[in-house]
Design a protein around this motif. Structure first.
Motif, mmCIF file in Angstrom:
data_model
loop_
_atom_site.group_PDB
_atom_site.id
_atom_site.type_symbol
_atom_site.label_atom_id
_atom_site.label_comp_id
_atom_site.label_asym_id
_atom_site.label_seq_id
_atom_site.Cartn_x
_atom_site.Cartn_y
_atom_site.Cartn_z
ATOM 1 N N ALA A 261 58.818 106.402 60.535
ATOM 2 C CA ALA A 261 58.782 107.791 60.994
ATOM 3 C C ALA A 261 59.937 108.595 60.398
ATOM 4 C CB ALA A 261 58.841 107.836 62.516
ATOM 5 N N HIS A 262 59.732 109.892 60.347
ATOM 6 C CA HIS A 262 60.754 110.829 59.861
ATOM 7 C C HIS A 262 61.048 111.803 60.999
ATOM 8 C CE1 HIS A 262 62.985 113.173 56.920
ATOM 9 N NE2 HIS A 262 62.456 114.247 57.477
ATOM 10 N N TYR A 263 62.327 111.963 61.326
ATOM 11 C CA TYR A 263 62.736 112.826 62.433
ATOM 12 C C TYR A 263 63.725 113.882 61.957
ATOM 13 C CZ TYR A 263 60.945 109.031 65.340
ATOM 14 O OH TYR A 263 60.152 108.069 65.925
ATOM 15 N N SER A 264 63.709 115.010 62.639
ATOM 16 C CA SER A 264 64.725 116.047 62.487
ATOM 17 C C SER A 264 65.476 116.134 63.806
ATOM 18 C CB SER A 264 64.086 117.401 62.181
ATOM 19 O OG SER A 264 63.429 117.369 60.945
ATOM 20 N N GLY A 265 66.755 116.409 63.715
ATOM 21 C CA GLY A 265 67.538 116.519 64.936
ATOM 22 C C GLY A 265 68.764 117.369 64.725
ATOM 23 N N GLY A 266 69.531 117.524 65.793
ATOM 24 C CA GLY A 266 70.754 118.298 65.696
ATOM 25 C C GLY A 266 71.226 118.772 67.052
ATOM 26 N N CYS A 267 72.150 119.673 67.022
ATOM 27 C CA CYS A 267 72.732 120.205 68.252
ATOM 28 C C CYS A 267 71.859 121.344 68.800
ATOM 29 C CB CYS A 267 74.159 120.688 67.998
ATOM 30 S SG CYS A 267 74.285 122.124 66.918
ATOM 31 N N ARG B 139 78.607 111.776 78.721
ATOM 32 C CA ARG B 139 77.796 112.518 77.757
ATOM 33 C C ARG B 139 76.303 112.375 78.025
ATOM 34 N NH1 ARG B 139 78.872 110.955 71.735
ATOM 35 N NH2 ARG B 139 78.158 108.973 72.554
ATOM 36 N N GLY B 140 75.870 111.186 78.454
ATOM 37 C CA GLY B 140 74.469 110.979 78.799
ATOM 38 C C GLY B 140 73.524 110.812 77.629
ATOM 39 N N GLY B 141 74.022 110.448 76.469
ATOM 40 C CA GLY B 141 73.149 110.255 75.317
ATOM 41 C C GLY B 141 72.398 108.939 75.367
ATOM 42 N N LEU B 142 71.323 108.870 74.612
ATOM 43 C CA LEU B 142 70.574 107.632 74.410
ATOM 44 C C LEU B 142 70.707 107.306 72.934
ATOM 45 C CD1 LEU B 142 67.386 108.423 76.499
ATOM 46 C CD2 LEU B 142 69.305 106.945 77.139
ATOM 47 N N LEU B 143 71.318 106.183 72.613
ATOM 48 C CA LEU B 143 71.718 105.883 71.242
ATOM 49 C C LEU B 143 70.720 105.017 70.492
ATOM 50 C CD1 LEU B 143 75.459 105.164 72.021
ATOM 51 C CD2 LEU B 143 74.415 107.319 71.308
ATOM 52 N N ILE C 171 72.356 107.707 66.531
ATOM 53 C CA ILE C 171 71.672 108.979 66.766
ATOM 54 C C ILE C 171 71.488 109.166 68.265
ATOM 55 C CG2 ILE C 171 69.519 110.248 66.407
ATOM 56 C CD1 ILE C 171 71.041 109.771 63.806
ATOM 57 N N ASN C 172 71.813 110.342 68.764
ATOM 58 C CA ASN C 172 71.507 110.660 70.150
ATOM 59 C C ASN C 172 70.027 111.041 70.180
ATOM 60 O OD1 ASN C 172 71.166 111.683 72.718
ATOM 61 N ND2 ASN C 172 73.000 112.948 72.667
ATOM 62 N N ALA C 173 69.189 110.118 70.672
ATOM 63 C CA ALA C 173 67.744 110.328 70.654
ATOM 64 C C ALA C 173 67.327 111.562 71.447
ATOM 65 C CB ALA C 173 67.028 109.093 71.178
ATOM 66 N N ARG C 174 68.163 112.005 72.368
ATOM 67 C CA ARG C 174 67.858 113.233 73.109
ATOM 68 C C ARG C 174 67.942 114.473 72.210
ATOM 69 N NH1 ARG C 174 67.634 112.433 78.582
ATOM 70 N NH2 ARG C 174 68.659 110.587 79.413
ATOM 71 N N CYS C 175 68.521 114.320 71.036
ATOM 72 C CA CYS C 175 68.680 115.434 70.102
ATOM 73 C C CYS C 175 67.633 115.430 68.993
ATOM 74 C CB CYS C 175 70.079 115.401 69.490
ATOM 75 S SG CYS C 175 71.398 115.692 70.669
ATOM 76 N N LEU C 176 66.645 114.550 69.080
ATOM 77 C CA LEU C 176 65.586 114.486 68.076
ATOM 78 C C LEU C 176 64.402 115.349 68.504
ATOM 79 C CD1 LEU C 176 65.576 110.663 67.332
ATOM 80 C CD2 LEU C 176 66.482 112.484 65.865
ATOM 81 N N GLU C 177 63.909 116.151 67.576
ATOM 82 C CA GLU C 177 62.755 117.016 67.855
ATOM 83 C C GLU C 177 61.506 116.160 68.052
ATOM 84 O OE1 GLU C 177 62.384 119.938 64.744
ATOM 85 O OE2 GLU C 177 64.508 120.420 64.870
ATOM 86 N N GLY C 178 60.738 116.482 69.082
ATOM 87 C CA GLY C 178 59.473 115.811 69.317
ATOM 88 C C GLY C 178 59.563 114.435 69.941
#
Length: 116
Positions: free
Chosen positions: A2-8, A35-39, A93-100
């Motif tokens: 898969a290909h993902y885009s992400g960011g702040c 922080r509550g991220g999912l890595l 990668i903070n998976a919560r910051c990935l689009e979709g």
């Protein structure tokens, strides 16, 4: 793969990453617990920063082996850089910051970072 885009949140930090998310870590260390991220860990070669490095700030603590990057504008921390135990460069990668990506659909593994 898969290909993902992400960011702040504000778009000051943007990236693309390739790979399949088999699981994410929910760490309870002093940083991640707040922080509550999912890595999601990927090789550095699977990650491409789309915005200038000057757009983010970096925070380190404890052993200073991980570079926690965050946006000085919106405060979001979309990724961290470091090394895998074998020395390979990696990005968390903070998976919560990935689009979709819906966090509830991910396999979440608890990680006891406080004990390390």
């Amino acid at each position: 793969m898969a290909h993902y885009s992400g960011g702040c949140h504000c778009g000051g930090i943007a990236y693309e990453v390739d790979g399949d998310i088999d699981q994410v870590l929910d760490c309870n260390c002093s940083m991640c617990g707040k922080r509550g991220g999912l890595l999601w860990f990927v090789p550095r070669t699977a990650f491409e920063l789309k915005t200038p490095e000057s757009n983010y700030r970096t925070y380190t603590f404890n052993t200073h082996k991980l570079q926690h990057h965050f946006c000085p504008e919106c405060g979001i921390s979309p990724f961290t850089e470091g090394q895998m135990p074998d020395g390979t460069a990696m990005v968390a990668i903070n998976a919560r910051c990935l689009e979709g990506v819906e966090p509830a659909s991910l396999k979440v593994v608890q990680f006891d970072g406080r004990a390390r």
